[in-house]
Design a protein around this motif. Structure first.
Motif, PDB file in Angstrom:
ATOM      1  N   SER A 153      -3.323  -7.067   8.652  1.00 58.90           N
ATOM      2  CA  SER A 153      -3.457  -6.101   7.564  1.00 58.90           C
ATOM      3  C   SER A 153      -2.154  -5.319   7.392  1.00 58.90           C
ATOM      4  N   ASP A 154      -2.059  -4.603   6.279  1.00 62.89           N
ATOM      5  CA  ASP A 154      -0.905  -3.730   6.063  1.00 62.89           C
ATOM      6  C   ASP A 154      -0.746  -2.765   7.230  1.00 62.89           C
ATOM      7  N   SER A 155      -1.854  -2.207   7.665  1.00 60.62           N
ATOM      8  CA  SER A 155      -1.828  -1.244   8.759  1.00 60.62           C
ATOM      9  C   SER A 155      -1.343  -1.889  10.053  1.00 60.62           C
ATOM     10  N   TYR A 156      -1.815  -3.097  10.335  1.00 64.01           N
ATOM     11  CA  TYR A 156      -1.372  -3.808  11.537  1.00 64.01           C
ATOM     12  C   TYR A 156       0.141  -4.042  11.488  1.00 64.01           C
ATOM     13  N   ARG A 210       3.884   6.284   6.739  1.00 62.26           N
ATOM     14  CA  ARG A 210       4.785   5.813   7.789  1.00 62.26           C
ATOM     15  C   ARG A 210       6.178   6.415   7.624  1.00 62.26           C
ATOM     16  N   SER A 259       2.395  -2.435   9.733  1.00 64.26           N
ATOM     17  CA  SER A 259       3.064  -1.144   9.830  1.00 64.26           C
ATOM     18  C   SER A 259       3.122  -0.670  11.283  1.00 64.26           C
ATOM     19  N   ASN A 260       2.006  -0.774  11.975  1.00 69.90           N
ATOM     20  CA  ASN A 260       1.967  -0.367  13.384  1.00 69.90           C
ATOM     21  C   ASN A 260       2.907  -1.210  14.234  1.00 69.90           C
ATOM     22  N   LEU A 269       0.137   4.007   2.592  1.00 72.17           N
ATOM     23  CA  LEU A 269       0.497   3.650   3.957  1.00 72.17           C
ATOM     24  C   LEU A 269       2.005   3.738   4.153  1.00 72.17           C
ATOM     25  N   ASN A 327       0.857  -1.171   0.000  1.00 74.58           N
ATOM     26  CA  ASN A 327       0.000   0.000   0.000  1.00 74.58           C
ATOM     27  C   ASN A 327       0.897   1.226   0.000  1.00 74.58           C
TER      28      ASN A 327
END
Length: 110
Positions: free
Chosen positions: A89-92, A14, A94-95, A10, A7
């Motif tokens: 997920s990508d967000s997870y 970041r 990344s976080n 995202l 992504n």
């Protein structure tokens, strides 16, 4: 066909957050550590841990790769591989890599 999720929005968000934290976006710094972690996490999730590990290790195998840079990159790749093996997920992912960075788990040599 293997789908690897990337992504770009995202990733850009970041990297901008990291740049704001460390005031630069470069080589062997926090942004570099995050990139290796996140990239490895995405691959581990999408390709499986062992396939991603083979790829990341091969990527760092150049004899021209300075020893400490290789050590840093392999370490941060390993953290990302472990994170990605859990899925999410990508967000997870990344976080989780951001938390690893902020928690001092990622290696930085600069």
């Amino acid at each position: 066909m293997i789908k690897v999720s990337l992504n770009p929005l995202l990733i850009a968000l970041r990297l901008k957050q990291i740049e704001n934290l460390v005031r630069k976006n470069g080589r062997n710094d926090a942004s570099d550590a995050f990139r290796h972690c996140f990239w490895s996490a995405l691959m581990a999730r999408d390709l499986g841990y062992m396939n991603a590990q083979r790829f990341t290790n091969a990527h760092e195998s150049s004899p021209d790769n300075p020893f400490m840079e290789k050590k840093m990159d392999l370490h941060n790749n390993d953290v990302g591989l472990r994170i990605g093996a859990r899925g999410g997920s990508d967000s997870y992912l990344s976080n989780a890599c951001m938390a690893a960075l902020q928690g001092g788990e990622l290696m930085i040599i600069q």
